[in-house]
Scaffold this motif. Structure first.
Motif, short mmCIF file in Angstrom:
data_model
loop_
_atom_site.label_atom_id
_atom_site.label_comp_id
_atom_site.label_asym_id
_atom_site.label_seq_id
_atom_site.Cartn_x
_atom_site.Cartn_y
_atom_site.Cartn_z
N SER A 189 -0.20 -7.86 0.98
CA SER A 189 -1.08 -6.71 0.78
C SER A 189 -0.41 -5.42 1.22
O SER A 189 -0.53 -4.38 0.56
N ILE A 216 -0.13 -2.69 -1.58
CA ILE A 216 -1.11 -1.61 -1.43
C ILE A 216 -0.49 -0.40 -0.75
O ILE A 216 -0.52 0.71 -1.29
N PHE A 273 -0.90 -1.66 -6.24
CA PHE A 273 -2.33 -1.94 -6.29
C PHE A 273 -3.07 -0.85 -7.07
O PHE A 273 -3.98 -1.12 -7.84
N GLU A 285 -1.00 -15.60 1.74
CA GLU A 285 -0.77 -14.18 1.48
C GLU A 285 -1.30 -13.80 0.10
O GLU A 285 -1.92 -12.75 -0.07
N TYR A 332 -4.42 -11.24 -0.70
CA TYR A 332 -4.28 -10.08 -1.60
C TYR A 332 -5.34 -10.13 -2.70
O TYR A 332 -5.99 -9.12 -2.99
N GLU A 361 -8.55 -8.93 -1.43
CA GLU A 361 -8.59 -7.47 -1.33
C GLU A 361 -8.88 -6.84 -2.70
O GLU A 361 -9.65 -5.89 -2.80
#
Length: 88
Positions: free
Chosen positions: A25, A29, A35, A67, A71, A74
């Motif tokens: 992330s 991001i 992202f 992981e 992500y 998210e």
């Protein structure tokens, strides 16, 4: 690395080696903004970046899967926020 987007693999390696990025992330991001800038929040590209990060940061398959799942969660939360849905 991603057709139509200027991010380079070197930027990801730099983030991991010099900027202390330690999660998928963080890479997608905060460090590269993929992202925000790639359609569908870079869901299609995320496994490739996770594999790259796994090799660099010596993640085992369980960590890599974790992981990627984090992500994707998210992304789900961001989409829910945009749609006005509750996170509960």
């Amino acid at each position: 690395m991603i057709p139509g987007h200027p991010v380079l693999r070197a930027e990801l390696y730099h983030a991991m080696r010099r900027e202390m990025a330690v999660t998928l992330s963080d890479l997608l991001i905060r460090r590269t903004h993929l992202f925000y800038e790639v359609p569908n929040h870079a869901i299609q590209e995320a496994p490739m970046v996770a594999d790259m990060a796994a090799r660099e940061m010596v993640w085992d398959p369980a960590r890599t899967a974790s992981e990627l799942a984090a992500y994707l969660q998210e992304v789900k939360q961001a989409n829910m926020f945009r749609e006005g849905a509750s996170l509960d």
